[in-house]
Design a protein around this motif. Structure first.
Motif, PDB file in Angstrom:
ATOM      1  N   ALA A 116       0.833  -1.210   0.000  1.00 21.32           N
ATOM      2  CA  ALA A 116       0.000   0.000   0.000  1.00 21.32           C
ATOM      3  C   ALA A 116       0.866   1.257   0.000  1.00 21.32           C
ATOM      4  O   ALA A 116       0.557   2.239  -0.669  1.00 21.32           O
ATOM      5  CB  ALA A 116      -0.918  -0.010   1.203  1.00 21.32           C
ATOM      6  N   GLN A 117       1.982   1.228   0.755  1.00 22.96           N
ATOM      7  CA  GLN A 117       2.897   2.358   0.774  1.00 22.96           C
ATOM      8  C   GLN A 117       3.541   2.557  -0.591  1.00 22.96           C
ATOM      9  O   GLN A 117       3.700   3.680  -1.063  1.00 22.96           O
ATOM     10  CB  GLN A 117       3.978   2.152   1.842  1.00 22.96           C
ATOM     11  N   THR A 127       1.069   4.231  -2.952  1.00 24.84           N
ATOM     12  CA  THR A 127       0.875   5.672  -2.715  1.00 24.84           C
ATOM     13  C   THR A 127       2.072   6.476  -3.202  1.00 24.84           C
ATOM     14  O   THR A 127       1.937   7.618  -3.639  1.00 24.84           O
ATOM     15  CB  THR A 127       0.637   5.959  -1.228  1.00 24.84           C
ATOM     16  N   ALA A 156       1.795   6.836  -7.028  1.00 24.76           N
ATOM     17  CA  ALA A 156       0.682   7.684  -7.496  1.00 24.76           C
ATOM     18  C   ALA A 156       0.945   9.165  -7.338  1.00 24.76           C
ATOM     19  O   ALA A 156       1.885   9.723  -7.167  1.00 24.76           O
ATOM     20  CB  ALA A 156      -0.580   7.353  -6.706  1.00 24.76           C
TER      21      ALA A 156
END
Length: 101
Positions: free
Chosen positions: A94-95, A98, A101
């Motif tokens: 998930a890190q 991010t 993005a």
């Protein structure tokens, strides 16, 4: 509560007490287990585990709980340690998403 390390799977061994007269009687060699709270940098919280003293040194040597679990074999880990490993991998992905993005 079983006497097995949650990170390495190290458990009791069987051997002999040997007297001066060379009499042999069965005995158990128990692992040096300690209840510790290890900090996970990725999860940002502490994790309570029951691990051996040698596993604690290995965690310190590898640079923390996150890095130790990344290299650990799933067959050696307990159910709770496997669950923590999956949480860490999920948080790391998930890190990474991010950051991209």
């Amino acid at each position: 509560m079983s006497r097995v390390c949650e990170l390495t799977g190290k458990g009791p061994m069987v051997g002999n007490n040997v007297s001066h007269a060379n009499n042999k009687t069965k005995r158990r060699f128990l692992p040096n287990l300690n209840d510790v709270t290890l900090q996970s940098e990725v999860l940002g919280r502490g994790v309570k585990l029951r691990i051996s003293a040698s596993a604690l040194r290995s965690v310190d040597h590898r640079g923390g709980l996150d890095k130790f679990l990344a290299k650990a074999k799933d067959s050696d880990l307990s159910e709770t340690a496997l669950k923590i490993k999956k949480e860490i991998l999920k948080a790391q992905s998930a890190q990474a998403a991010t950051i991209e993005a």
